[in-house]
Write a protein that holds these residues in place. Structure first.
Motif, PDB file in Angstrom:
ATOM      1  N   GLN A 305      53.302  59.230  69.485  1.00 55.37           N
ATOM      2  CA  GLN A 305      52.329  58.328  69.774  1.00 55.37           C
ATOM      3  C   GLN A 305      51.921  58.060  69.119  1.00 55.37           C
ATOM      4  OE1 GLN A 305      53.155  56.919  72.704  1.00 55.37           O
ATOM      5  NE2 GLN A 305      51.644  57.548  74.302  1.00 55.37           N
ATOM      6  N   THR A 306      50.952  58.576  67.843  1.00 55.78           N
ATOM      7  CA  THR A 306      49.578  59.331  67.718  1.00 55.78           C
ATOM      8  C   THR A 306      50.142  57.752  66.094  1.00 55.78           C
ATOM      9  OG1 THR A 306      48.795  61.310  67.424  1.00 55.78           O
ATOM     10  CG2 THR A 306      48.072  60.150  65.990  1.00 55.78           C
ATOM     11  N   SER A 307      51.740  58.287  65.759  1.00 53.21           N
ATOM     12  CA  SER A 307      52.038  57.452  64.733  1.00 53.21           C
ATOM     13  C   SER A 307      52.456  55.666  65.023  1.00 53.21           C
ATOM     14  CB  SER A 307      53.007  57.900  64.344  1.00 53.21           C
ATOM     15  OG  SER A 307      54.335  57.781  64.927  1.00 53.21           O
ATOM     16  N   LEU A 308      52.739  56.049  66.363  1.00 52.88           N
ATOM     17  CA  LEU A 308      53.348  54.440  66.520  1.00 52.88           C
ATOM     18  C   LEU A 308      51.128  53.455  66.763  1.00 52.88           C
ATOM     19  CD1 LEU A 308      54.195  52.448  68.261  1.00 52.88           C
ATOM     20  CD2 LEU A 308      54.121  53.432  70.640  1.00 52.88           C
ATOM     21  N   LEU A 309      50.558  54.372  67.717  1.00 52.16           N
ATOM     22  CA  LEU A 309      49.295  53.752  66.799  1.00 52.16           C
ATOM     23  C   LEU A 309      48.792  53.291  65.518  1.00 52.16           C
ATOM     24  CD1 LEU A 309      47.759  56.092  70.201  1.00 52.16           C
ATOM     25  CD2 LEU A 309      48.033  52.889  70.575  1.00 52.16           C
ATOM     26  N   GLN A 310      48.791  53.908  65.322  1.00 52.12           N
ATOM     27  CA  GLN A 310      48.219  53.639  63.513  1.00 52.12           C
ATOM     28  C   GLN A 310      49.505  52.533  63.359  1.00 52.12           C
ATOM     29  OE1 GLN A 310      46.424  55.590  61.686  1.00 52.12           O
ATOM     30  NE2 GLN A 310      46.399  53.855  60.379  1.00 52.12           N
ATOM     31  N   ASP A 311      50.742  53.073  63.638  1.00 52.35           N
ATOM     32  CA  ASP A 311      51.729  51.511  63.331  1.00 52.35           C
ATOM     33  C   ASP A 311      50.954  50.195  64.112  1.00 52.35           C
ATOM     34  OD1 ASP A 311      52.976  52.891  61.195  1.00 52.35           O
ATOM     35  OD2 ASP A 311      54.673  52.910  62.390  1.00 52.35           O
ATOM     36  N   LEU A 312      50.960  50.647  65.117  1.00 51.12           N
ATOM     37  CA  LEU A 312      50.427  49.748  65.558  1.00 51.12           C
ATOM     38  C   LEU A 312      48.716  48.664  65.426  1.00 51.12           C
ATOM     39  CD1 LEU A 312      50.914  49.998  69.370  1.00 51.12           C
ATOM     40  CD2 LEU A 312      52.107  48.038  68.345  1.00 51.12           C
ATOM     41  N   LEU A 313      47.854  49.898  64.969  1.00 49.53           N
ATOM     42  CA  LEU A 313      47.049  49.050  64.022  1.00 49.53           C
ATOM     43  C   LEU A 313      46.858  48.289  62.865  1.00 49.53           C
ATOM     44  CD1 LEU A 313      43.984  51.941  64.742  1.00 49.53           C
ATOM     45  CD2 LEU A 313      43.912  50.215  64.929  1.00 49.53           C
ATOM     46  N   ASP A 314      47.477  48.917  61.896  1.00 49.51           N
ATOM     47  CA  ASP A 314      48.273  48.674  60.833  1.00 49.51           C
ATOM     48  C   ASP A 314      48.480  46.656  61.017  1.00 49.51           C
ATOM     49  OD1 ASP A 314      47.520  50.794  59.405  1.00 49.51           O
ATOM     50  OD2 ASP A 314      49.253  51.370  59.321  1.00 49.51           O
ATOM     51  N   ILE A 315      49.455  47.086  61.891  1.00 47.54           N
ATOM     52  CA  ILE A 315      49.991  45.491  61.523  1.00 47.54           C
ATOM     53  C   ILE A 315      48.664  44.623  62.280  1.00 47.54           C
ATOM     54  CG2 ILE A 315      51.138  45.133  63.865  1.00 47.54           C
ATOM     55  CD1 ILE A 315      53.655  44.933  62.593  1.00 47.54           C
ATOM     56  N   SER A 316      48.135  45.365  63.514  1.00 48.79           N
ATOM     57  CA  SER A 316      47.485  44.338  63.919  1.00 48.79           C
ATOM     58  C   SER A 316      45.962  43.771  62.798  1.00 48.79           C
ATOM     59  CB  SER A 316      46.393  44.560  65.234  1.00 48.79           C
ATOM     60  OG  SER A 316      45.545  45.830  65.004  1.00 48.79           O
ATOM     61  N   ARG A 317      45.633  45.034  61.752  1.00 47.67           N
ATOM     62  CA  ARG A 317      44.599  44.835  61.182  1.00 47.67           C
ATOM     63  C   ARG A 317      45.713  43.888  60.040  1.00 47.67           C
ATOM     64  NH1 ARG A 317      43.285  49.948  59.129  1.00 47.67           N
ATOM     65  NH2 ARG A 317      42.649  50.106  60.958  1.00 47.67           N
ATOM     66  N   LEU A 318      47.053  44.085  59.648  1.00 50.74           N
ATOM     67  CA  LEU A 318      47.450  43.268  58.491  1.00 50.74           C
ATOM     68  C   LEU A 318      47.197  41.322  59.078  1.00 50.74           C
ATOM     69  CD1 LEU A 318      50.027  44.994  57.276  1.00 50.74           C
ATOM     70  CD2 LEU A 318      48.341  44.301  55.866  1.00 50.74           C
ATOM     71  N   ASP A 319      47.674  41.385  60.507  1.00 51.45           N
ATOM     72  CA  ASP A 319      48.062  40.151  61.065  1.00 51.45           C
ATOM     73  C   ASP A 319      46.827  39.099  61.152  1.00 51.45           C
ATOM     74  OD1 ASP A 319      50.419  39.689  62.061  1.00 51.45           O
ATOM     75  OD2 ASP A 319      50.017  40.521  64.126  1.00 51.45           O
ATOM     76  N   GLY A 320      45.465  40.517  61.114  1.00 52.90           N
ATOM     77  CA  GLY A 320      43.565  39.901  61.537  1.00 52.90           C
ATOM     78  C   GLY A 320      43.651  39.542  59.631  1.00 52.90           C
ATOM     79  N   GLY A 321      43.851  39.611  58.786  1.00 57.85           N
ATOM     80  CA  GLY A 321      43.485  39.499  57.446  1.00 57.85           C
ATOM     81  C   GLY A 321      42.744  40.453  57.512  1.00 57.85           C
ATOM     82  N   LEU A 322      41.379  41.854  57.887  1.00 60.30           N
ATOM     83  CA  LEU A 322      41.053  42.087  58.242  1.00 60.30           C
ATOM     84  C   LEU A 322      40.188  42.653  56.747  1.00 60.30           C
ATOM     85  CD1 LEU A 322      40.104  43.202  61.546  1.00 60.30           C
ATOM     86  CD2 LEU A 322      39.830  41.184  60.347  1.00 60.30           C
ATOM     87  N   ASP A 323      41.714  43.885  56.213  1.00 61.57           N
ATOM     88  CA  ASP A 323      41.598  44.091  55.216  1.00 61.57           C
ATOM     89  C   ASP A 323      40.591  44.131  54.069  1.00 61.57           C
ATOM     90  OD1 ASP A 323      43.846  45.890  56.152  1.00 61.57           O
ATOM     91  OD2 ASP A 323      42.357  46.925  54.870  1.00 61.57           O
ATOM     92  N   ALA A 324      39.511  44.437  53.481  1.00 68.94           N
ATOM     93  CA  ALA A 324      38.421  44.704  52.576  1.00 68.94           C
ATOM     94  C   ALA A 324      39.024  43.933  51.020  1.00 68.94           C
ATOM     95  CB  ALA A 324      37.339  45.051  52.813  1.00 68.94           C
ATOM     96  N   ASP A 325      39.095  44.893  50.319  1.00 64.84           N
ATOM     97  CA  ASP A 325      39.615  44.548  48.683  1.00 64.84           C
ATOM     98  C   ASP A 325      41.226  44.189  48.459  1.00 64.84           C
ATOM     99  OD1 ASP A 325      39.175  44.276  46.522  1.00 64.84           O
ATOM    100  OD2 ASP A 325      38.409  46.194  45.846  1.00 64.84           O
ATOM    101  N   TRP A 326      41.513  42.990  48.421  1.00 66.16           N
ATOM    102  CA  TRP A 326      42.496  42.794  47.717  1.00 66.16           C
ATOM    103  C   TRP A 326      42.823  42.846  46.151  1.00 66.16           C
ATOM    104  CZ3 TRP A 326      47.510  43.265  50.988  1.00 66.16           C
ATOM    105  CH2 TRP A 326      46.603  43.461  52.065  1.00 66.16           C
ATOM    106  N   LYS A 327      41.579  42.544  45.660  1.00 61.57           N
ATOM    107  CA  LYS A 327      41.478  41.715  44.467  1.00 61.57           C
ATOM    108  C   LYS A 327      41.509  43.165  43.310  1.00 61.57           C
ATOM    109  CE  LYS A 327      40.041  36.780  45.472  1.00 61.57           C
ATOM    110  NZ  LYS A 327      40.427  37.365  46.442  1.00 61.57           N
ATOM    111  N   GLU A 328      41.747  44.377  44.341  1.00 64.35           N
ATOM    112  CA  GLU A 328      41.742  45.346  42.857  1.00 64.35           C
ATOM    113  C   GLU A 328      42.344  44.956  42.084  1.00 64.35           C
ATOM    114  OE1 GLU A 328      40.930  48.663  46.366  1.00 64.35           O
ATOM    115  OE2 GLU A 328      42.927  48.495  45.112  1.00 64.35           O
TER     116      GLU A 328
END
Ligand SMILES: Nc1ncnc2c1ncn2[C@@H]1O[C@H](COP(=O)(O)OP(=O)(O)O)[C@@H](O)[C@H]1O
Ligand SMILES: [Mg+2]
Length: 513
Positions: A305-328
């Protein structure tokens, strides 16, 4: 000021108004210019005609009186006066004859005999032997004067001056001017009508579309397409608009599907947890054999359940484009090494060998980096590696290599000796929740989201991922990532720059600092 502002607002409130005003300006200016030019031409032409006919009259009068001019007697002066009066009356002009010193000999008007006119320009010119033409304003009217020298034996014996008011001509010109104004007015009326009609034709669909867009923005209602019945730019706009709506619907459909899938995936382990808990309460908690077993499966269910939730969080964060630093500036070998270390315990458990073969001569130079996000890249690689380990039977091997695909692209290849993927599944494995073999992969703890996340992360780095697989033999995943020259020494890695551990079986580019 307030009035000008109002006009300004009115003008820029609608395209139609701007069109209308532009047309009007163009028409007024161009017709105005043409009219002025034409009127001027007509005037010049008319004056020329008048001048020519006055000259003919002067010549004829000259022929009639030249003898009398030379005689200069009382009788001759009477004859001159007579000839002047007759002609003046017949032509409706005023005629003056002066002698060679500029003194009036005869005048059709009230000018007294003997008056000196030699100070008048045209008389002066004519006395010098030139046919002079002058236009001169008088209080009521413009006059055209022609002064014609009468010559005998090489001498100027006198001057005939014929003057004519330009009254008639100017009246005609005025009526021409009114004609032009009428044409201009008519054109303006037609233009206004046409541009109002055009504006309506253009404005209505644009207004409709903008109302729909507003409605979509406010209520999210995308149930309708705009009607498109035209082939012009507005029709095109409508088509694009409808494409956008289509796209929105598709996204909405995917979103709902995603939610349905996610809820379903979450529900299954939750229900299982529920039944284990029920069983425990029903008595298994008192059973020394069953209790540890049940607790064990509870633990696995919660982990899942935890890993599924983690994946869901990851994917929705990617969808939202929320991650701060993509310019390293990401040094990919370090990230790859960290990913391998992360997966190593899992591999060791199954006695699967992890081989990292950097091909040294083609390996990324220490001066190349991948612009992006180290944590995300590591996650992407871990997903592929964990699949390779998961879907490879014990004692198999996973071979990892990285090198340059070409000048500006890194290639990372992860090959396993595992189960392989059926060719009918192959096109779908990057889809969300897609699992090639449901029972098998769920037993392996899969959610079907890993590769979807991976593909998304790689796409964010403007890279691509390819897979090649033979059922029963194994699979090869190849990741291509664009690189750039590093501008500063690299320090970034997902785990905060751990140097390669001594004793690990990785071969790392020795030039790295
Ligand atoms: N290395 C591999 N070998 C065999 N099958 C694989 C491999 N990698 C992925 N797959 C198949 O692709 C499916 C999708 O992978 P993934 O998105 O990571 O989901 P999962 O959570 O099931 O691992 C897996 O369920 C599996 O069937
Ligand atoms: Mg996976």
């Amino acid at each position: 000021m307030g009035f000008l502002k109002k006009i300004y607002r009115w003008l820029f409130r609608s395209l139609a108004n701007q069109l209308l005003v532009t047309y009007l300006l163009v028409i007024t200016v161009s017709l105005g210019a043409v009219s002025l030019w034409a009127l001027n031409m007509i005037r010049t032409e008319s004056v020329n005609n008048l001048r020519n006919s006055l000259e003919v009259e002067a010549v004829n009068l000259g022929l009639e009186i030249d003898n009398d001019l030379a005689l200069d007697s009382k009788k001759s002066r009477a004859r001159i006066k007579d000839a002047v009066d007759r002609r003046a009356q017949r032509l409706g002009v005023s005629i003056t004859v002066v002698n060679d010193e500029g003194h009036v000999l005869a005048d059709s008007g009230k000018r007294p005999e003997g008056e000196n006119l030699s100070n008048q320009a045209e008389i002066n010119d004519a006395l010098a032997g030139i046919v002079a033409i002058y236009e001169r304003p008088t209080p009521n009217n413009n006059w055209l004067f022609i002064a014609y020298p009468v010559r005998a034996a090489g001498h100027t014996t006198g001057v005939i001056r014929i003057g004519m008011p330009l009254f008639d001509m100017e009246r005609r010109l005025n009526s021409d001017l009114y004609g032009f104004l009428e044409i201009m007015l008519a054109t303006i009326v037609v233009t206004v009508a046409i541009s109002l009609w055009l504006a309506k034709r253009v404005n209505r669909p644009v207004r409709e579309m903008s109302a729909m867009a507003r409605n979509i923005a406010l209520s999210g209602d995308i149930s309708e397409f705009v009607p498109v019945s035209r082939r012009d730019e507005i029709g095109e706009l409508g088509l694009s608009f409808n494409q956008m709506i289509g796209r929105l619907r598709e996204q909405e459909r995917l979103r709902q599907e995603f939610i349905a899938n996610a809820s379903h995936e979450l529900k299954t382990p939750t229900m299982a947890i529920g039944s284990v808990v029920d069983a425990l309460q029903a008595g298994a908690k008192n059973d020394a054999v069953l209790l540890p077993q049940f607790l064990n499966s509870l633990e696995r269910l919660v982990e899942r359940q935890t890993s599924l939730l983690q994946d869901l969080l990851d994917i929705s964060r990617l969808d939202g484009g929320l991650d701060a630093d993509w310019k390293e500036d990401v040094g990919i070998e370090q990230v790859l090494a960290d990913a391998i270390e992360q997966i190593r315990p899992q591999a060791d458990k199954k006695k699967i060998e992890l081989v990292n073969s950097v091909v040294s001569e083609n390996s990324p130079g220490s001066n190349h980096v991948i612009p992006g996000n180290a944590i995300q890249l590591q996650r992407a690689l871990v997903n592929i590696l964990s699949n390779a380990v998961n879907y490879t039977p014990a004692e198999g091997s996973v071979i990892i290599s990285s090198n340059y695909a070409d000048e500006e692209r890194m290639q990372i290849t992860i090959r396993d000796t595992g189960l392989g993927i059926d060719s009918s599944d192959l096109p779908h494995i990057f889809e969300r929740f897609y699992r090639a073999d449901k029972a098998r992969t769920r037993a392996a703890g899969g959610t079907g989201l890993g590769l979807a996340i991976t593909r998304e992360i790689i796409a964010r780095h403007h890279g691509t991922i390819k897979v090649d697989s033979t059922l029963g033999k194994g699979s090869t995943f190849a990741v291509f990532l664009p690189t750039k020259l590093s501008t500063e020494p690299r320090t970034v890695s997902a785990s905060g720059s751990t140097p390669t551990q001594p004793g690990s079986n990785m071969m790392v580019d020795s030039t790295r600092t």
